[in-house]
Structure formats: C-alpha cells, structure tokens
Design an enzyme around this catalytic site. Structure first.
Site, PDB file in Angstrom:
ATOM      1  N   HIS A   1     -41.354  33.335  28.265  1.00 26.81           N
ATOM      2  CA  HIS A   1     -41.878  33.532  26.913  1.00 26.81           C
ATOM      3  C   HIS A   1     -40.751  34.095  26.057  1.00 26.81           C
ATOM      4  O   HIS A   1     -39.748  34.564  26.579  1.00 26.81           O
ATOM      5  CB  HIS A   1     -43.096  34.455  26.915  1.00 26.81           C
ATOM      6  CG  HIS A   1     -42.872  35.736  27.651  1.00 26.81           C
ATOM      7  ND1 HIS A   1     -42.885  35.812  29.040  1.00 26.81           N
ATOM      8  CD2 HIS A   1     -42.606  36.984  27.222  1.00 26.81           C
ATOM      9  CE1 HIS A   1     -42.647  37.063  29.406  1.00 26.81           C
ATOM     10  NE2 HIS A   1     -42.466  37.790  28.325  1.00 26.81           N
ATOM     11  N   GLY A   2     -40.918  34.034  24.767  1.00 21.86           N
ATOM     12  CA  GLY A   2     -39.858  34.447  23.853  1.00 21.86           C
ATOM     13  C   GLY A   2     -39.777  35.947  23.642  1.00 21.86           C
ATOM     14  O   GLY A   2     -40.663  36.707  24.022  1.00 21.86           O
TER      15      GLY A   2
END
Length: 148
Positions: free
Chosen positions: A63-64
């Site tokens: 995920h970012g």
C-alpha cells in the site's frame, strides 16, 4: 469488502522478477481499475523501502505512503496471484493484495484483511485459487465474519 474488490481487480497465474516488479504489477492493476493515479505506485514502492508489507502465509499487502493517498481516486483492492512465488526480502510471496485507501480507511482494511490472510487454510485457498470467484468469496466471507 465486496465493495472494494471485483473480478476486474484480480489477476491469477502471474509471474514477477522480484518484489518491486510484483508491487508494480498490483499497482498497475489499481491504476487499470481506476482506483489510483499512476503516481500512487511510486508511493507503494516507497512504503516497501521503509517497512515490509509481507505479512506471512506467503502473502504481502502493499500500500502507499501517507503522502501517496493524494493519488487515490477511490478506496479499492487489487489482488495478484504469483503461483511460482516472488522473493520478498528472503520470504516467498504468492499472493499480493494491493490497497488503495483514502484517509484512515487503510488501517481498518488492513485489519479486516489480516483476519483472513493470516488464516493458514484460507491463505492457502487464496494462493491456489483457479478463478476470481474463489478470491471474491473468501475475501467477502472475511467481512461477514468480522461483523459477527
């Protein structure tokens, strides 16, 4: 989690050269389904450099970074299965679940996913799935179990 994932966000039987290639593939799928701008993928790679998203059971949940959330158009999941495995800093990953989340939703999504992905039987079924419906069924069941 049914609202976050549909069959268009699932790729089975993929292969990747390495961890970063796997992250790029799941990130590209998030772009393809319209969940994120391409710049979000850079945030996913940046997150991985600071902390591994490997969670066990041959599963990673890339995920970012917090800053990358500006590139999220809608909260979504993407799943890429790597039957041959991908070296993830010394661990083997066969299932990569990419998360694109706005605001604080990411923590809740990670928690809900972990319930299923760390269950050895369910994780094995996901890793060995031969059709997107199997992935959808298992991840949707996670949501129903969390409510009970």
């Amino acid at each position: 989690m049914a609202e976050l994932l549909d069959a268009s966000g699932i790729r089975l039987g993929a292969s990747a050269r390495d961890r970063d290639d796997a992250i790029r593939q799941v990130g590209a799928l998030l772009v393809e389904i319209g969940a994120v701008d391409p710049a979000y993928v850079d945030g996913m790679l940046e997150r991985e450099e600071s902390v591994s998203t490997f969670v066990g059971e041959a599963v990673a949940i890339p995920h970012g970074t917090n800053a990358a959330r500006d590139h999220v158009k809608r909260t979504s999941l993407a799943v890429v299965q790597f039957p041959g495995g991908v070296d993830w800093d010394g661990q083997q990953v066969q299932l990569c679940v990419g998360i694109a989340a706005q605001g604080s939703e990411q923590v809740q999504i990670l928690s809900r996913l972990a319930h299923t992905l760390l269950d050895a039987e369910k994780a094995a079924e996901l890793r060995e799935a031969s059709d997107p419906d199997t992935i959808l069924r298992i991840l949707t069941a996670t949501e129903e179990e969390a409510v009970q």
